[in-house]
Scaffold this motif. Structure first.
Motif, PDB file in Angstrom:
ATOM      1  N   UNK A 153      72.348  11.908  72.115  1.00 42.10           N
ATOM      2  CA  UNK A 153      71.918  13.353  72.640  1.00 42.10           C
ATOM      3  C   UNK A 153      70.480  13.352  73.284  1.00 42.10           C
ATOM      4  N   UNK A 154      70.598  13.982  74.452  1.00 42.02           N
ATOM      5  CA  UNK A 154      69.129  14.189  75.154  1.00 42.02           C
ATOM      6  C   UNK A 154      69.147  15.709  75.828  1.00 42.02           C
ATOM      7  N   UNK A 155      67.653  15.975  76.104  1.00 43.06           N
ATOM      8  CA  UNK A 155      67.296  17.200  76.598  1.00 43.06           C
ATOM      9  C   UNK A 155      66.768  17.033  77.807  1.00 43.06           C
ATOM     10  N   UNK A 156      67.171  17.359  79.065  1.00 42.96           N
ATOM     11  CA  UNK A 156      66.596  17.308  80.352  1.00 42.96           C
ATOM     12  C   UNK A 156      65.752  18.645  80.680  1.00 42.96           C
ATOM     13  N   UNK A 157      64.590  18.560  81.299  1.00 44.72           N
ATOM     14  CA  UNK A 157      63.976  19.707  81.426  1.00 44.72           C
ATOM     15  C   UNK A 157      63.790  19.817  83.281  1.00 44.72           C
ATOM     16  N   UNK A 158      64.483  20.831  83.886  1.00 48.74           N
ATOM     17  CA  UNK A 158      64.322  20.697  85.321  1.00 48.74           C
ATOM     18  C   UNK A 158      63.423  22.017  85.749  1.00 48.74           C
ATOM     19  N   UNK A 159      62.435  21.654  86.116  1.00 52.80           N
ATOM     20  CA  UNK A 159      61.307  22.445  86.444  1.00 52.80           C
ATOM     21  C   UNK A 159      61.411  23.392  87.785  1.00 52.80           C
ATOM     22  N   UNK A 160      60.900  24.557  87.696  1.00 50.37           N
ATOM     23  CA  UNK A 160      61.178  25.438  88.980  1.00 50.37           C
ATOM     24  C   UNK A 160      61.173  26.706  88.893  1.00 50.37           C
ATOM     25  N   UNK A 161      61.103  27.647  89.709  1.00 54.46           N
ATOM     26  CA  UNK A 161      61.039  28.879  89.735  1.00 54.46           C
ATOM     27  C   UNK A 161      62.110  29.582  88.292  1.00 54.46           C
ATOM     28  N   UNK A 162      63.236  28.917  88.166  1.00 52.71           N
ATOM     29  CA  UNK A 162      63.903  29.402  87.184  1.00 52.71           C
ATOM     30  C   UNK A 162      64.409  27.939  86.406  1.00 52.71           C
ATOM     31  N   UNK A 163      63.370  27.489  85.569  1.00 47.94           N
ATOM     32  CA  UNK A 163      63.719  26.208  84.907  1.00 47.94           C
ATOM     33  C   UNK A 163      64.634  26.201  84.013  1.00 47.94           C
TER      34      UNK A 163
END
Length: 222
Positions: A153-163
């Motif tokens: 189990x992992x959590x990836x965070x994709x940053x941006x205007x709409x993260x």
């Protein structure tokens, strides 16, 4: 937009088009070869009117076509939305890369073989419907580059205007949560009554407080 152009040492295998950092008004087109990827930046979906998609893509890759001829065109993001070039239905989560491959939308774009990757839909952790277009390719690209991320189990965070906060389970996208904090900050910074009072300087203390604020007790009235 400005382009970082140079000739490839080898003929590109594909041309790929995708949105930039969650922003629907900017397009990155990449000529992908074994040795490098060359980027050409142009207008994205939010800047287009109906029927302009083929012309924008053609303009973005014109130089590459002069050098290399017709190449396969691979696209992801809002190009597959209802107001995009060709609408591609969402794939429901949980989903892995194989499910996306099975739902690719293929068509001819002039003399090029074109493919659009479908987006994903889910019920986010709050139980509300949520969608993504484009970020799924970044997630599965990360798994391909770092196979260890596809275990457990992992959590990836994709940053941006709409993260996007993406929950993974053994290489599958189980669900995700979209955050509009980047876009809301940009609106407040540029178009609100606060705009004139903000000097744009980064406040490390305020930033740190913002990170821990969700864990603090909430004040209630009444």
């Amino acid at each position: 937009g400005q382009a970082r152009q140079r000739r490839h040492q080898h003929r590109p295998a594909t041309i790929e088009a995708q949105p930039v950092g969650g922003l629907p008004d900017i397009l990155d087109a990449l000529a992908v070869a074994a040795d490098e990827a060359v980027v050409q930046r142009g207008a994205g979906i939010a800047a287009l009117q109906g029927g302009q998609h083929a012309g924008i893509i053609a303009a973005a890759i014109a130089l590459w076509r002069q050098v290399h001829g017709a190449l396969p065109l691979r696209m992801a993001g809002m190009v597959g939305a209802r107001n995009g070039w060709v609408e591609v239905p969402y794939v429901e989560c949980p989903a892995d890369a194989g499910m996306l491959r099975g739902r690719l939308q293929r068509f001819r774009a002039g003399d090029m073989d074109a493919t659009i990757v479908p987006g994903l839909a889910c019920r986010n952790p709050r139980g509300a419907p949520d969608v993504m277009r484009g970020e799924e390719t970044q997630v599965f690209g990360a798994l391909a580059l770092q196979p260890a991320l596809a275990r457990g189990r992992r959590v990836l965070v994709l940053a941006g205007a709409r993260g996007k906060w993406v929950q993974l389970e053994d290489g599958r996208i189980e669900r995700f949560q979209t955050s509009f904090s980047g876009e809301l900050f940009a609106l407040l910074r540029r178009h609100s009554q606060l705009a004139g009072a903000l000097d744009g300087a980064h406040d490390e203390v305020a930033f740190g407080f913002g990170l821990v604020a969700p864990t603090l007790p909430r004040l209630t009235c009444g």
